[in-house]
Design an enzyme around this catalytic site. Structure first.
Site, short mmCIF file in Angstrom:
data_model
loop_
_atom_site.label_atom_id
_atom_site.label_comp_id
_atom_site.label_asym_id
_atom_site.label_seq_id
_atom_site.Cartn_x
_atom_site.Cartn_y
_atom_site.Cartn_z
N GLY A 35 -19.80 -27.64 -7.07
CA GLY A 35 -19.44 -27.56 -5.66
C GLY A 35 -19.73 -28.82 -4.85
N ILE A 36 -20.36 -28.62 -3.69
CA ILE A 36 -20.64 -29.72 -2.76
C ILE A 36 -21.54 -30.76 -3.42
CG2 ILE A 36 -21.80 -30.30 -0.57
CD1 ILE A 36 -20.89 -27.46 0.43
N ASP A 54 -35.75 -26.81 -11.04
CA ASP A 54 -35.71 -25.66 -10.13
C ASP A 54 -36.36 -26.13 -8.84
OD1 ASP A 54 -36.17 -23.42 -8.61
OD2 ASP A 54 -36.93 -22.21 -10.27
N ASN A 71 -29.42 -29.97 -1.40
CA ASN A 71 -28.15 -29.23 -1.40
C ASN A 71 -28.24 -27.90 -2.15
OD1 ASN A 71 -25.04 -28.99 -1.62
ND2 ASN A 71 -25.72 -29.10 -3.75
N TYR A 79 -29.95 -15.20 3.53
CA TYR A 79 -29.22 -16.48 3.62
C TYR A 79 -29.19 -16.97 5.06
CZ TYR A 79 -25.57 -19.95 2.76
OH TYR A 79 -24.85 -21.13 2.66
N LYS A 124 -30.99 -20.45 6.33
CA LYS A 124 -30.25 -21.60 6.83
C LYS A 124 -30.63 -21.93 8.28
CE LYS A 124 -28.01 -22.69 3.11
NZ LYS A 124 -28.24 -23.97 2.43
N THR A 167 -16.23 -23.46 -3.34
CA THR A 167 -17.20 -23.83 -4.38
C THR A 167 -17.63 -22.56 -5.10
OG1 THR A 167 -19.11 -23.43 -2.98
CG2 THR A 167 -18.15 -25.63 -2.84
N1 LIG Z 1 -19.54 -23.19 -0.02
C1 LIG Z 1 -19.72 -22.84 1.23
O1 LIG Z 1 -18.85 -22.22 1.86
C2 LIG Z 1 -20.99 -23.23 1.93
C3 LIG Z 1 -21.06 -23.04 3.32
C4 LIG Z 1 -22.21 -23.39 3.98
C5 LIG Z 1 -23.28 -23.92 3.28
N2 LIG Z 1 -23.19 -24.10 1.94
C6 LIG Z 1 -24.35 -24.65 1.24
O2 LIG Z 1 -23.95 -25.75 0.44
C7 LIG Z 1 -24.91 -25.91 -0.62
C8 LIG Z 1 -24.16 -26.09 -1.93
O3 LIG Z 1 -23.50 -24.88 -2.26
P1 LIG Z 1 -22.06 -24.82 -2.93
O4 LIG Z 1 -21.17 -24.16 -1.96
O5 LIG Z 1 -21.67 -26.15 -3.47
O6 LIG Z 1 -22.35 -23.76 -4.09
P2 LIG Z 1 -22.44 -23.89 -5.68
O7 LIG Z 1 -22.88 -22.57 -6.15
O8 LIG Z 1 -21.15 -24.44 -6.20
O9 LIG Z 1 -23.57 -24.99 -5.92
C9 LIG Z 1 -24.94 -24.73 -5.75
C10 LIG Z 1 -25.69 -25.39 -6.88
O10 LIG Z 1 -27.10 -25.15 -6.68
C11 LIG Z 1 -27.65 -24.89 -7.96
N3 LIG Z 1 -28.91 -24.15 -7.84
C12 LIG Z 1 -29.07 -22.83 -7.58
N4 LIG Z 1 -30.36 -22.51 -7.61
C13 LIG Z 1 -31.04 -23.65 -7.88
C14 LIG Z 1 -32.43 -23.97 -8.04
N5 LIG Z 1 -33.38 -23.02 -7.94
N6 LIG Z 1 -32.77 -25.25 -8.31
C15 LIG Z 1 -31.82 -26.21 -8.44
N7 LIG Z 1 -30.50 -25.97 -8.32
C16 LIG Z 1 -30.12 -24.70 -8.04
C17 LIG Z 1 -26.59 -24.09 -8.69
O11 LIG Z 1 -26.80 -24.07 -10.08
C18 LIG Z 1 -25.32 -24.80 -8.25
O12 LIG Z 1 -24.97 -25.84 -9.14
C19 LIG Z 1 -25.82 -24.69 -0.57
O13 LIG Z 1 -27.03 -25.02 0.07
C20 LIG Z 1 -25.02 -23.71 0.27
O14 LIG Z 1 -25.82 -22.77 0.92
C21 LIG Z 1 -22.07 -23.77 1.25
#
Ligand SMILES: NC(=O)c1ccc[n+]([C@@H]2O[C@H](COP(=O)([O-])OP(=O)(O)OC[C@H]3O[C@@H](n4cnc5c(N)ncnc54)[C@H](O)[C@@H]3O)[C@@H](O)[C@H]2O)c1
Length: 256
Positions: A18-19, A59, A86, A154, A158, A191
């Site tokens: 993802g991001i 982690d 992230n 969540y 946040k 993502t």
């Molecule tokens: N996608 C959205 O719509 C959205 C919106 C607002 C905020 N966010 C935030 O963006 C950030 C990235 O999320 P994303 O959307 O790319 O999701 P994603 O699930 O694609 O990526 C998150 C990554 O974090 C990793 N992760 C989870 N637990 C972990 C841990 N304990 N230690 C290390 N890594 C860990 C996962 O394995 C994954 O690769 C997050 O903080 C999420 O809350 C996402």
């Protein structure tokens, strides 16, 4: 434009997907040397190899794992300029459904993990050759501004991150550390986290797109581009701020 992060060293957590994955790729394109970390080690390694970054399993909720990550970054690159906190998860439980294990699990990753990252990064950035300097980017969410009733942990995590960043930003500024800390606030972005949420909410992706006046869901690359700005010297006067990249979702009155 490229080369905006030339000479800089970055750590990106949650870099497997993802991001985070988009940020690892874009930071390398911009000239940064990047250490990506994640609990998904096979995918994290693959993404990092493709991008030209280093990878380490981590982690973020484990304090000792942070020491290992800092030692790796400093051992390989000799300095730390950028941390992107992230990594994050969703749980999808409302206040009545919430159990204590799930609550602690989510807060351990989404909030404690971010606090630990800030603390360890400041320790490293203070010792940078040439003097204390750095940029910390914490990934918040529009749920820090408008609550998700179906994910109480969540939402709580946040909104706490949003203020944590301000506390860190002001502490660093008032301590004369030349370390900035800002929130990057994604709206709905396509993502892994959205695909997980979509399993319990059918039509989630379409609904998310409709919430944005731009009428589309964000992509990891949209957030990575904003992260480059916050990581680079172009944002040298920005600290304690919220950079919304949400397709205008929070700008519109709910009735329109
Ligand atoms: N996608 C959205 O719509 C959205 C919106 C607002 C905020 N966010 C935030 O963006 C950030 C990235 O999320 P994303 O959307 O790319 O999701 P994603 O699930 O694609 O990526 C998150 C990554 O974090 C990793 N992760 C989870 N637990 C972990 C841990 N304990 N230690 C290390 N890594 C860990 C996962 O394995 C994954 O690769 C997050 O903080 C999420 O809350 C996402």
């Amino acid at each position: 434009m490229s080369g905006q992060l030339e000479g800089k060293v970055a750590i990106v957590t949650g870099g497997a997907s993802g991001i985070g994955a988009a940020t690892v790729e874009r930071f390398v394109e911009e000239g940064a040397r990047v250490l990506s970390t994640d609990v998904q080690d096979a995918l994290g390694q693959e993404v990092a190899d493709d991008a030209g970054a280093l990878f380490m399993a981590q982690d973020v909720s484990d304090a000792r794992a942070w020491d290992g990550v800092m030692a790796k970054a400093l051992g390989e690159f000799g300095r730390l300029d950028i941390l992107v906190n992230n990594a994050g998860i969703v749980i999808g439980k409302n206040i009545e459904e919430m159990d204590l294990d799930s609550w602690h699990h989510l807060l351990g990753i989404n909030l404690t993990g971010v606090m630990l990252g800030c603390q360890k990064a400041i320790g490293a950035m203070k010792e940078n050759p040439g003097g204390s300097s750095g940029s910390i980017i914490n990934i918040a969410s529009t749920s820090a501004f408008a609550a998700l009733p179906g994910d109480v942990a969540y939402t709580a995590s946040k909104s706490a991150v949003r203020m944590l960043s301000r506390s860190v930003a002001v502490y660093c500024a008032q301590s004369g550390l030349n370390i900035r800390c800002n929130n990057l606030v994604p709206g709905a972005t396509h993502t892994g986290i959205i695909d997980t949420a979509a399993k319990s909410v059918p039509g989630m992706v379409e609904m998310a797109a409709a919430m944005s006046p731009l009428n589309r869901i964000g992509q990891g690359s949209d957030l990575a581009a904003a992260a480059v700005y916050l990581a680079s010297d172009n944002s040298s006067f920005a600290t304690g701020s919220d950079l919304l990249v949400d397709g205008g979702m929070l700008a519109v009155h709910p009735g329109y």
